[in-house]
Design a protein around this motif. Structure first.
Motif, PDB file in Angstrom:
ATOM      1  N   ASP A   1       0.826  -1.208   0.000  1.00  0.00           N
ATOM      2  CA  ASP A   1       0.000   0.000   0.000  1.00  0.00           C
ATOM      3  C   ASP A   1       0.868   1.269   0.000  1.00  0.00           C
ATOM      4  N   VAL A   2       1.928   1.247   0.800  1.00  0.00           N
ATOM      5  CA  VAL A   2       2.823   2.410   0.839  1.00  0.00           C
ATOM      6  C   VAL A   2       3.466   2.624  -0.528  1.00  0.00           C
ATOM      7  N   HIS A   3       3.884   1.517  -1.157  1.00  0.00           N
ATOM      8  CA  HIS A   3       4.479   1.646  -2.492  1.00  0.00           C
ATOM      9  C   HIS A   3       3.489   2.231  -3.473  1.00  0.00           C
TER      10      HIS A   3
ATOM     11  N   HIS B   1       5.469   5.836  -6.920  1.00  0.00           N
ATOM     12  CA  HIS B   1       5.303   6.496  -8.222  1.00  0.00           C
ATOM     13  C   HIS B   1       5.231   8.013  -8.077  1.00  0.00           C
ATOM     14  N   SER B   2       4.412   8.461  -7.138  1.00  0.00           N
ATOM     15  CA  SER B   2       4.182   9.901  -7.008  1.00  0.00           C
ATOM     16  C   SER B   2       5.452  10.641  -6.616  1.00  0.00           C
ATOM     17  N   LEU B   3       6.179  10.119  -5.626  1.00  0.00           N
ATOM     18  CA  LEU B   3       7.387  10.799  -5.188  1.00  0.00           C
ATOM     19  C   LEU B   3       8.445  10.817  -6.280  1.00  0.00           C
TER      20      LEU B   3
ATOM     21  N   HIS C   1       2.973  20.106  -8.693  1.00  0.00           N
ATOM     22  CA  HIS C   1       1.828  20.364  -7.818  1.00  0.00           C
ATOM     23  C   HIS C   1       0.699  19.375  -8.101  1.00  0.00           C
ATOM     24  N   GLY C   2       0.486  19.088  -9.380  1.00  0.00           N
ATOM     25  CA  GLY C   2      -0.549  18.113  -9.737  1.00  0.00           C
ATOM     26  C   GLY C   2      -0.257  16.735  -9.159  1.00  0.00           C
ATOM     27  N   LEU C   3       1.001  16.340  -9.217  1.00  0.00           N
ATOM     28  CA  LEU C   3       1.379  15.048  -8.643  1.00  0.00           C
ATOM     29  C   LEU C   3       1.203  15.032  -7.128  1.00  0.00           C
ATOM     30  N   VAL C   4       1.498  16.172  -6.481  1.00  0.00           N
ATOM     31  CA  VAL C   4       1.285  16.249  -5.029  1.00  0.00           C
ATOM     32  C   VAL C   4      -0.190  16.065  -4.698  1.00  0.00           C
ATOM     33  N   LYS C   5      -1.060  16.740  -5.428  1.00  0.00           N
ATOM     34  CA  LYS C   5      -2.505  16.600  -5.174  1.00  0.00           C
ATOM     35  C   LYS C   5      -2.946  15.153  -5.405  1.00  0.00           C
TER      36      LYS C   5
ATOM     37  N   GLN D   1      -4.555   9.783  -3.265  1.00  0.00           N
ATOM     38  CA  GLN D   1      -4.317   8.342  -3.140  1.00  0.00           C
ATOM     39  C   GLN D   1      -4.031   7.953  -1.692  1.00  0.00           C
ATOM     40  N   ALA D   2      -3.322   8.828  -0.957  1.00  0.00           N
ATOM     41  CA  ALA D   2      -3.052   8.543   0.453  1.00  0.00           C
ATOM     42  C   ALA D   2      -4.351   8.478   1.246  1.00  0.00           C
ATOM     43  N   GLN D   3      -5.285   9.374   0.927  1.00  0.00           N
ATOM     44  CA  GLN D   3      -6.577   9.348   1.603  1.00  0.00           C
ATOM     45  C   GLN D   3      -7.309   8.038   1.342  1.00  0.00           C
TER      46      GLN D   3
END
Length: 368
Positions: A181-183, A188-190, A220-224, A229-231
């Motif tokens: 789940d963490v992966h 990908h996002s980081l 910024h889009g990747l951060v959002k 996804q974290a939620q």
């Protein structure tokens, strides 16, 4: 209790058995008294230190020594040594050997009394002498009870070890699930965010502010997207069971793919573990589609069959240029691990024929 009885028999024998002295018959009685006392005290030796054969020899010699003590003494309670030794025969030896040794013990005592070798002929010595084989039954019962208690303790310890092993396996399985789940959420996002920031740093030196702004906007889009996804991941970890169809539809809508879900077959309740893993597979597939085929249409099909539940995620080729760089390479591995835990199969690759030729498709089949 055994210690108390053993010491009591020895003390009473020391005070009552006669003759006992430094020479002649008294010396022989004293030596036999010492041998019988040692045989009594040896009852406290741990069983694992005394083999059955040694115990057989020791108890047989104890029986003979007790009979000899009765025959040589002129008074006292030497018969008590025979009585308690016989009781221990049933406790130490197996049933067959115990009964044979106890029978020998009773015959030997009866012979001693019949030949009038003992200390008088009162009723009490006769009763004890003729019934010295009887305590073996008490010993056998005590041994059976001890074995039953030991078996219960062994079974409880075995069950505890099995429970610990099962708990450890469950912990390791849960660790693997959380790692996946963490992966899915971070890897990908980081990687994408880091790549866009490095690109922006490189563009600053060129003076092309438009491209710098574009790189920052993508970051910024990747951060959002990562936060979203974290939620979803935290929500899935906290819930025992999520509605599969509704959660998939919500996930697609938040990713910009409304009305992309198609459901076929008779909808039924899916086990919580299968729901969580199917949602993570869908999340991973949508992340890969956004990275490798940006702008491409996405279609998700959830099929309920009598024997299996199938999830297909298919995306068209991208309409926008892809961002340079590669992921961690663990996405497909994680998806296959999830499906394997459920006893299912996963296929991923380009569609080579049919109306969807050229699309990329991920298909997970979970048996019912």
């Amino acid at each position: 209790m055994q210690w108390v009885l053993s010491i009591a028999v020895i003390v009473v024998g020391l005070l009552t058995i006669r003759p006992m002295g430094p020479s002649g018959r008294g010396l022989a009685v004293a030596a036999l008294f010492v041998v019988n006392s040692a045989s009594m005290l040896a009852r406290r030796l741990p069983e694992h230190r005394v083999s059955p054969r040694v115990a057989q020899v020791w108890l047989t010699l104890g029986v003979i020594a007790a009979a000899a003590l009765i025959g040589l003494s002129s008074s006292g309670t030497g018969y008590l040594f025979a009585f308690f030794t016989a009781g221990h025969i049933g406790y130490r030896l197996d049933t067959r050997r115990a009964l044979l040794t106890a029978g020998f013990c009773s015959l030997l005592r009866a012979a001693v009394l019949y030949l009038r070798l003992g200390p008088g002929y009162e009723a009490l010595p006769w009763v004890f002498g003729l019934t010295t084989g009887a305590p073996v039954m008490i010993g056998i019962l005590n041994r059976s009870q001890r074995q039953a208690v030991r078996a219960a303790i062994d079974a409880a310890e075995s069950a505890e070890r099995a429970a610990r092993a099962e708990a450890r396996t469950a912990v390791l399985t849960e660790r693997g699930r959380i790692a996946r789940d963490v992966h899915d959420v971070l890897a990908h996002s980081l990687a994408g965010i880091n790549m866009q920031l490095e690109l922006a740093d490189a563009l600053i030196d060129t003076g092309d502010l438009e491209k710098v702004r574009e790189a920052h906007a993508k970051a910024h889009g990747l951060v959002k997207e990562s936060l979203k996804q974290a939620q979803w991941t935290v929500h899935a970890l906290r819930e025992d069971a999520l509605p599969l169809r509704e959660t998939l539809a919500s996930m697609l809508a938040s990713s910009g793919h409304r009305d992309a879900l198609t459901v076929t077959g008779t909808v039924r309740e899916v086990p919580a573990q299968a729901v969580q893993n199917l949602l993570r597979i869908a999340q991973e597939a949508l992340t890969n589609a956004a990275r490798h085929a940006p702008g491409g249409a996405v279609a998700v099909e959830l099929a309920f069959a009598p024997a299996a539940t199938t999830l297909r995620i298919r995306n068209r080729p991208g309409t926008r240029p892809t961002v340079p760089g590669a992921g961690s390479g663990m996405g497909l591995i994680g998806m296959r691990e999830r499906v394997a835990l459920l006893g299912g199969t996963l296929t991923a690759g380009p569609v080579t024929e049919g109306p969807h030729q050229g699309d990329w498709e991920v298909e997970a089949v979970i048996p019912q």
